[in-house]
Each structure stands twice: as structure tokens, then as C-alpha cells.
Design an enzyme around this catalytic site. Structure first.
Site, PDB file in Angstrom:
ATOM      1  N   ASP A 235     -53.635 -84.644 -46.847  1.00 31.44           N
ATOM      2  CA  ASP A 235     -52.223 -84.284 -46.974  1.00 31.44           C
ATOM      3  C   ASP A 235     -51.728 -83.635 -45.692  1.00 31.44           C
ATOM      4  OD1 ASP A 235     -53.978 -82.066 -47.894  1.00 31.44           O
ATOM      5  OD2 ASP A 235     -52.101 -80.957 -48.063  1.00 31.44           O
TER       6      ASP A 235
ATOM      7  N   GLU B 258     -54.468 -79.657 -49.659  1.00 33.41           N
ATOM      8  CA  GLU B 258     -55.035 -78.473 -48.995  1.00 33.41           C
ATOM      9  C   GLU B 258     -53.929 -77.572 -48.506  1.00 33.41           C
ATOM     10  OE1 GLU B 258     -56.422 -76.050 -45.538  1.00 33.41           O
ATOM     11  OE2 GLU B 258     -54.859 -77.604 -45.628  1.00 33.41           O
TER      12      GLU B 258
ATOM     13  N   HIS C 255     -58.935 -82.910 -45.283  1.00 37.48           N
ATOM     14  CA  HIS C 255     -57.836 -83.175 -46.215  1.00 37.48           C
ATOM     15  C   HIS C 255     -56.915 -84.236 -45.636  1.00 37.48           C
ATOM     16  CE1 HIS C 255     -54.688 -80.876 -43.995  1.00 37.48           C
ATOM     17  NE2 HIS C 255     -55.658 -80.021 -43.701  1.00 37.48           N
TER      18      HIS C 255
END
Length: 369
Positions: free
Chosen positions: A71, A133, A69
């Protein structure tokens, strides 16, 4: 591109969970174009956040997914010694928000792309980048839904969350709900003229406590600590002052489930206790992961990482979602989860290069014979 430079680029994008990530995805897209790697950008329903799926090698042949991920959690803590979104190196530590969780793994994978792209792979290596996520794996389901149109059924997925490059075979599933109560404000001396929103929450909180206790004697899996599924009230908020009837109140409640147990199902008694003026919203949910020690993916991950597998961890990942979609999955990435979500988060240079080496070993295994 050296992995340290790639990591510096990725950290510089302020892709805080719940915010746009298009600039980072554009950077990765341009990098893949430069290296002749085909990809698909998969937009989420939010409209400003995107997943990306790229393939090196023949997509019609079963291969392996490397998933991460992009983020990160917010970086507002006062204990950062410098800008958390500018990577800096101190004594072999690469410091920055997301360096460990988990842009380090993404940097290791992307930095290996030119080398992998020059090889004639007999089976593909896929790169899956997802968003949000940290809010409960909200982005990756949109990518997983598209998998059948993107590649042949994969042989497995390696999720690069920080495990010290130790393959992790199991983790619990999780579901989170927001319970909101509405009341009628007024003076506390005349409760008969209003309605206390906090009081309306009490049956839900009581049910949560009872369910938490009941789970301790329910189904168990000795791989986990504790070995049972759990449920807890994480936050409760509401009210302005002791002499004002609160017009609104809210609780966040989570369940963590052992393999084979639906985490949302664990919240059933809590949801059922919601009475008049109380609403329940599912915030996020993902299933548990369970991979047998003798599975081909577990054996492969041990060989690639050069570490024996660990049976279970307490945190969750998108690996359970890939597994639920029919893709065997394992968690294995650089760094220590204990460094994540903290000021001065870091990944060591050695850890970053070890992760890149693991990716290249996968390329060696999939090379044409």
C-alpha cells in the site's frame, strides 16, 4: 524481469492505503506461477485487501522472510510533475508514488525471483507482502497468524523499509486512538439547553498533556531520540461556528513506546479520563523492535547489505510484530525515508539494483553445499 520494469508495474497499481489491492496481488500471483514458486494469498477481514506469502526453497527448513507492504499513501499533492502512478525516470531517479516507500524493495525482491527459483536452496527465502501498513500495520497480523501453517519457524525477517540499505536494529512501538465526544447542538446563548461536545473532550486532552509530560521522566532507552516514550494529540476537530454549541468533536492521540513498554498501556490515563458521552477506539497498534548488535540476524544483515547497522530510527514498521511472534527482525531497504510521503517521491536506479544484489547475496548464503 528487470527491476525497473517490475517497479513500473507495481507503481501502476493504485494501492492507496485503505483501498482494494487485489489487482496487484493477482499480478504477483501470476508472476509467481510463471516461475514455479508456491504461494498463499491471505485475505483480510475487509474482503477486498490481501496479503501474500511465497516460499522459494524447502518450507520445512528454517529460512528468512523478506517483508514489504504494497500500500502507499495518497498522491493528491499538486506538486507532482506528472501522473504519480506512472513511473518515470529522470537523471537516474525512478519517480512515482511508492517508488521509495516501499514498492522499490518489493520490486527488487520480485525481480530476483527467477534467479532464486533456479537455485537449489538449502534453506528457504520467503516473500511476505502485506496491506495497509500505512494505516498502522493493519494487514500483516493476519499473515503472521498463519505463519506456523506456512513454513518452519523462520530464522529471521528483513523488513525493506527505506533505510539506505543500512540495517536498523530498533524502532519505537506505536498505538493510536480516536476519541469521539457527543453533545447536543444549540444556540450558544443558551448552553443550558444543549451540551458542548468539545468541552467533553477537555478532560481527555488534559490527561494527554499530563501523560506526555510524565513520560519524559519515565523509562528511557538511550538508543532513541528522545530516549523516552512519547504521547501527543495529533488532531482535534469539532464545531461549526462560534455561536453554535458543537454536537460532535474528535481527537486523534498517539503514543510511541521504547522497547519493553506497551504503547497501548501508555494511553491508559487518557482512556480513563473519557467521561460521559465520550468513546475511545483503538485505530492501530504495533510493538517496538529491539535487536541486539551481536544477534546472528544483525550480523547477517550487515554482511548482506555491506553496511554497518544503525542502532535505532524514529519511524515504525511491521518488524516489531514479527519479533513479537518470535521471529527476529531487522529493517533494511533501499532509499531514504525523507523522500517518502512527498510529491516526486523517488528511488534511484543504483539503489534499486543494490537492493536486488542484497537479495541475491542472501540466495548465495542459502545455496546448497
Amino acid at each position: 524481469m528487470p527491476p525497473e520494469l517490475m517497479l513500473a508495474h507495481l507503481v501502476a497499481f493504485r494501492t492507496v492505503v485503505g483501498r482494494p489491492n487485489g489487482a496487484l496481488i493477482d499480478f504477483v500471483r501470476d508472476y509467481l506461477i510463471e516461475n514455479g514458486v508456491p504461494f498463499s494469498v491471505i485475505a483480510g477481514p475487509e474482503g477486498d485487501r490481501f496479503n501474500l506469502f511465497a516460499s522459494i526453497g524447502p518450507v520445512g527448513v528454517p529460512g528468512y522472510i523478506l517483508s514489504g507492504h504494497v500500500d502507499v499513501v495518497p498522491a493528491g499533492e499538486p506538486d507532482w510533475k506528472a501522473d504519480p502512478f506512472t513511473l518515470r525516470e529522470e537523471a537516474g531517479r525512478l519517480i512515482g508514488r511508492g517508488a521509495c516507500d516501499m514498492k522499490g524493495f518489493v520490486a527488487a525482491v520480485l525481480s530476483a525471483v527467477p534467479d532464486l527459483a533456479r537455485r537449489e536452496l538449502a534453506a528457504p527465502i520467503h516473500i511476505a507482502l502485506s496491506y495497509d501498513e500505512e494505516a498502522g500495520c493493519l494487514g500483516v497480523p493476519h499473515l503472521i497468524k498463519r505463519l506456523p501453517t506456512l513454513c518452519a519457524a523462520p530464522l529471521g525477517c528483513i523488513v525493506g523499509e527505506p533505510t539506505g540499505l543500512v540495517p536498523v536494529l530498533r524502532h519505537k512501538g506505536k498505538a493510536t486512538i480516536r476519541v469521539s465526544a457527543e453533545g447536543i447542538s444549540g444556540h450558544s446563548s443558551r448552553p443550558d439547553l444543549g451540551c458542548n461536545a468539545i468541552h467533553r473532550l477537555i478532560p481527555v486532552l488534559t490527561a494527554a498533556r499530563a501523560q506526555s509530560a510524565a513520560l519524559e521522566s519515565g523509562a528511557q532507552d538511550a538508543h532513541f531520540a528522545p530516549p523516552w516514550s512519547t504521547l501527543q494529540v495529533g488532531t482535534v476537530s469539532g464545531g461549526q461556528a462560534v455561536n453554535i454549541l458543537p454536537a460532535a468533536a474528535e481527537a486523534m492521540i498517539e503514543a510511541r513506546a521504547i522497547a519493553g513498554v506497551d504503547p497501548q498501556g501508555l494511553l491508559g490515563p487518557v482512556v480513563a479520563a473519557a467521561g460521559e458521552g465520550v468513546t475511545v477506539e483503538v485505530q492501530s497498534a504495533y510493538p517496538a523492535l529491539s535487536l541486539d548488535e551481536t544477534s546472528p540476524l544483525a550480523v547477517l544483515a550487515a554482511e548482506l547489505s555491506e553496511n554497518a547497522p544503525l542502532s535505532a530510527v524514529s519511524f515504525g514498521t511491521e518488524a516489531g510484530l514479527f519479533q513479537a511472534a518470535g521471529v527476529p527482525s531487522v529493517v533494511c531497504g533501499p532509499g531514504d525515508i525523507a523522500r517518502a510521503h512527498k510529491p516526486e517521491e523517488y528511488l534511484t536506479v543504483d539503489e534499486l539494483h543494490a537492493a536486488r544484489a542484497m537479495v541475491l547475496r542472501l540466495g548465495d548464503r542459502l545455496g546448497a553445499v
